[in-house]
Design a protein around this motif. Structure first.
Motif, short mmCIF file in Angstrom:
data_model
loop_
_atom_site.label_atom_id
_atom_site.label_comp_id
_atom_site.label_asym_id
_atom_site.label_seq_id
_atom_site.Cartn_x
_atom_site.Cartn_y
_atom_site.Cartn_z
N SER A 128 0.81 -1.22 0.00
CA SER A 128 0.00 0.00 0.00
C SER A 128 0.85 1.27 0.00
CB SER A 128 -1.00 0.00 1.15
OG SER A 128 -0.33 -0.13 2.37
N ALA A 135 -0.12 6.60 -6.64
CA ALA A 135 -1.40 7.31 -6.78
C ALA A 135 -1.36 8.72 -6.19
CB ALA A 135 -2.50 6.50 -6.10
N PRO A 137 -1.71 12.31 -5.54
CA PRO A 137 -2.44 13.33 -6.30
C PRO A 137 -1.58 14.50 -6.76
CG PRO A 137 -3.19 13.27 -4.02
CD PRO A 137 -2.20 12.17 -4.18
N ARG A 142 0.13 11.15 -12.79
CA ARG A 142 -0.62 10.08 -12.11
C ARG A 142 -1.69 9.50 -13.04
NH1 ARG A 142 -3.24 13.09 -9.17
NH2 ARG A 142 -5.27 12.81 -10.09
N THR A 144 -4.91 7.12 -14.35
CA THR A 144 -6.13 6.54 -13.84
C THR A 144 -5.94 5.03 -13.92
OG1 THR A 144 -7.18 6.58 -16.01
CG2 THR A 144 -7.59 8.45 -14.59
N VAL A 145 -6.54 4.30 -13.00
CA VAL A 145 -6.33 2.85 -12.93
C VAL A 145 -7.67 2.12 -12.97
CG1 VAL A 145 -5.33 0.95 -11.60
CG2 VAL A 145 -4.29 3.22 -11.48
N GLU A 160 -9.65 -0.95 -4.14
CA GLU A 160 -8.77 0.13 -3.65
C GLU A 160 -7.82 0.59 -4.75
OE1 GLU A 160 -6.66 -1.07 -0.09
OE2 GLU A 160 -8.44 -2.09 0.66
N ILE A 161 -7.40 -0.32 -5.60
CA ILE A 161 -6.45 -0.01 -6.67
C ILE A 161 -7.13 0.70 -7.83
CG2 ILE A 161 -4.99 -1.08 -8.45
CD1 ILE A 161 -4.34 -3.24 -6.32
N THR A 163 -8.79 3.25 -9.38
CA THR A 163 -9.22 4.64 -9.18
C THR A 163 -10.34 5.00 -10.14
OG1 THR A 163 -7.56 5.53 -10.71
CG2 THR A 163 -6.93 5.34 -8.39
N ARG A 164 -10.48 4.25 -11.22
CA ARG A 164 -11.53 4.48 -12.21
C ARG A 164 -12.52 3.31 -12.23
NH1 ARG A 164 -13.38 8.86 -14.72
NH2 ARG A 164 -11.96 9.38 -16.36
N SER A 166 -13.35 -1.14 -11.09
CA SER A 166 -12.79 -2.48 -11.20
C SER A 166 -13.82 -3.41 -11.81
CB SER A 166 -12.34 -3.00 -9.83
OG SER A 166 -13.43 -3.06 -8.94
N THR A 185 -10.96 6.89 -20.97
CA THR A 185 -9.85 7.81 -20.73
C THR A 185 -9.59 8.68 -21.95
OG1 THR A 185 -8.88 6.21 -19.21
CG2 THR A 185 -7.44 7.97 -19.98
#
Length: 192
Positions: A128, A135, A137, A142, A144-145, A160-161, A163-164, A166, A185
């Motif tokens: 983490s 990640a 900011p 950075r 998007t994931v 958690e991983i 960001t856009r 899962s 994106t």
């Protein structure tokens, strides 16, 4: 204004537990390559890098056009699924690529990462911190994931991983999820 580029990083778990999923991932990469080939504007915009990770990460293919996208090798003999080193390598790779693209006077859009795994991080206590640095900011590049879970993946961790968002492979094919992540994106116009 110059030519625009959208860097896309496909980061795949290739640990020994991924044996039954590598064919599915490669089929997804082929589907993604075909979708970009069918859309000349997207084919011109998107560059793809493939990173595989198990106990240690490695760049399988540096940033290339989708037409040159290679497939993943078979799973590693390594049992570890270390997320931390993967995010550390990913951050340094993105930084290097963005610098290189800007050096070519290209307009670089915010990168997108497609992160696929079937497991839980074996570096539970430390991954983490590497992800937090990735990640950050305040990091201009950075990405998007979008996270994608295969098999018995830990969807809480992938949430958690991502960001856009899962995906779970039972609901959406790899190629569809990857194409959707890049298309979403690409529709945005934020540059770095």
């Amino acid at each position: 204004m110059g030519v625009e580029v959208l860097p896309c990083y496909v980061v795949c778990d290739v640990s020994s537990s991924m044996g039954e999923h590598v064919d599915e991932l490669n089929a997804g990469l082929r589907e993604f390559r075909g979708a970009l080939h069918a859309d000349p504007a997207a084919a011109t915009l998107v560059r793809v890098c493939v990173i595989g990770f198990a106990a240690e990460p490695r760049v399988v293919q540096p940033l290339v056009t989708a037409a040159d996208l290679a497939e993943l090798p078979g799973p590693a003999a390594e049992a570890g699924t270390n997320y931390g080193p993967a995010f550390a390598l990913l951050r340094s790779t993105v930084e290097h690529d963005v610098r290189g693209l800007k050096g070519l006077r290209l307009r670089v859009r915010r990168p997108v990462v497609f992160f696929a795994s079937d497991g839980r991080p074996t570096d539970r206590a430390t991954w983490s911190a590497a992800f937090a640095a990735f990640a950050d900011p305040d990091w201009a590049a950075r990405p998007t994931v979008v996270a994608y879970g295969l098999g018995a993946a830990d969807h809480t961790t992938l949430g958690e991983i991502g960001t856009r968002g899962s995906y779970c492979h039972r609901g959406v094919r790899v190629g569809t999820a990857l194409t959707s992540a890049v298309a979403t994106t690409a529709a945005r116009t934020d540059h770095i």
